[in-house]
Design an enzyme around this catalytic site. Structure first.
Site, PDB file in Angstrom:
ATOM      1  N   PHE A  11     -60.163  87.515   3.309  1.00  0.00           N
ATOM      2  CA  PHE A  11     -60.158  86.221   2.623  1.00  0.00           C
ATOM      3  C   PHE A  11     -59.062  85.319   3.158  1.00  0.00           C
ATOM      4  CE2 PHE A  11     -61.970  89.091  -0.498  1.00  0.00           C
ATOM      5  CZ  PHE A  11     -62.994  88.348  -1.063  1.00  0.00           C
ATOM      6  N   ASP A  12     -59.406  84.063   3.383  1.00  0.00           N
ATOM      7  CA  ASP A  12     -58.401  83.016   3.362  1.00  0.00           C
ATOM      8  C   ASP A  12     -57.949  82.884   1.914  1.00  0.00           C
ATOM      9  OD1 ASP A  12     -56.984  80.535   3.981  1.00  0.00           O
ATOM     10  OD2 ASP A  12     -58.595  79.615   2.819  1.00  0.00           O
ATOM     11  N   CYS A  13     -56.686  82.567   1.714  1.00  0.00           N
ATOM     12  CA  CYS A  13     -56.175  82.467   0.340  1.00  0.00           C
ATOM     13  C   CYS A  13     -56.124  81.026  -0.162  1.00  0.00           C
ATOM     14  CB  CYS A  13     -54.791  83.105   0.257  1.00  0.00           C
ATOM     15  SG  CYS A  13     -54.110  83.125  -1.417  1.00  0.00           S
ATOM     16  N   THR A  16     -59.299  78.741  -0.805  1.00  0.00           N
ATOM     17  CA  THR A  16     -60.398  79.619  -1.192  1.00  0.00           C
ATOM     18  C   THR A  16     -60.125  80.270  -2.534  1.00  0.00           C
ATOM     19  OG1 THR A  16     -60.807  80.088   1.153  1.00  0.00           O
ATOM     20  CG2 THR A  16     -61.816  81.579  -0.459  1.00  0.00           C
ATOM     21  N   VAL A 178     -64.361  85.583   4.412  1.00  0.00           N
ATOM     22  CA  VAL A 178     -64.731  84.683   3.315  1.00  0.00           C
ATOM     23  C   VAL A 178     -63.681  83.578   3.233  1.00  0.00           C
ATOM     24  CG1 VAL A 178     -65.263  84.518   0.857  1.00  0.00           C
ATOM     25  CG2 VAL A 178     -65.712  86.662   2.094  1.00  0.00           C
TER      26      VAL A 178
END
Length: 241
Positions: A11-13, A16, A178
């Protein structure tokens, strides 16, 4: 794309899972009001996004609070409104205060039942530690800009994934990235041949917000308006499998 084909979600944080636009604007809008600027929030973000990306390219080893402060000063220069050191440091120190999107914690908790969860973030350790308390899950691996000495869309984060996957015992073909930012994440994911899902947090608003418009090729296998929608689709896929 079949969501059951993957065992690891990276994941990008910020953008997102954490609402970085709200966090950035809390400082930028207060500064603009103090300076008497009539610019809207989206107008401020549009200028800021370009300056943050350039600050990251110019100083890839700088920690994120310094990048934020530098980007803020550059934004002021672009607009002809000087940014004091006090204002710049205020933005630099604000990351732990940025709110999580309302659906992030529940979505991650649900996804963690079926997938290993990895963070690929353009931030430093201290900033992410503050944000992680808002997300409420234990990630299986965390890769930050401080770890790799660069900022996405540079390749360093995605190169580091090879070591993460080896430690997790998962082949790259079972990894799904994601992310919200086409510029920061989907462009380099495509370069690395990594499947990705777009969480289009700005689906109901025009413009690119805090992320620059991508100028390179990108792709994504599925698109969702929220983490909640993505988590629901993942649950449905597991149920149907």
């Amino acid at each position: 794309m079949n969501l059951t084909d993957y065992d690891v979600l990276s994941f990008d944080c910020y953008g997102t899972l954490i609402d970085w636009e709200a966090g950035i604007l809390e400082v930028l809008e207060a500064w603009a009001q103090h300076a008497g600027s009539p610019l809207s929030g989206d107008e401020l973000l549009e200028v800021y996004s370009v300056n943050e990306a350039q600050a990251q390219r110019d100083s890839p080893s700088a920690q994120y609070p310094r990048i934020l402060a530098d980007a803020f000063v550059r934004t002021g220069d672009s607009l002809g409104i000087p940014v004091s050191a006090e204002w710049a440091d205020k933005l630099g120190a604000s990351v732990p205060d940025w709110p999580a999107f309302e659906d992030s914690a529940d979505a991650l908790s649900s996804l963690g039942e079926s997938y290993k969860l990895v963070i690929l973030s353009n931030v430093d350790h201290n900033g992410f530690a503050g944000s992680n308390r808002r997300l409420g899950v234990q990630f299986d691996a965390i890769v930050t800009a401080e770890d790799v000495g660069a900022y996405k869309p540079a390749d360093n984060h995605f190169d580091a994934l090879d070591g993460v996957l080896e430690e997790l015992g998962v082949p790259r073909s079972r990894l799904l990235h994601v992310a919200q930012s086409l510029f920061h994440d989907h462009v380099p994911a495509k370069r690395h041949g990594i499947a990705s899902v777009w969480i289009d947090r700005r689906h109901d608003r025009p413009g690119w917000g805090a992320t620059p418009e991508p100028s390179e090729d990108y792709s994504f296998g599925m698109k969702f308006p929220s983490m909640a929608a993505f988590a629901a689709a993942a649950r449905e896929a597991r149920t149907d499998a």
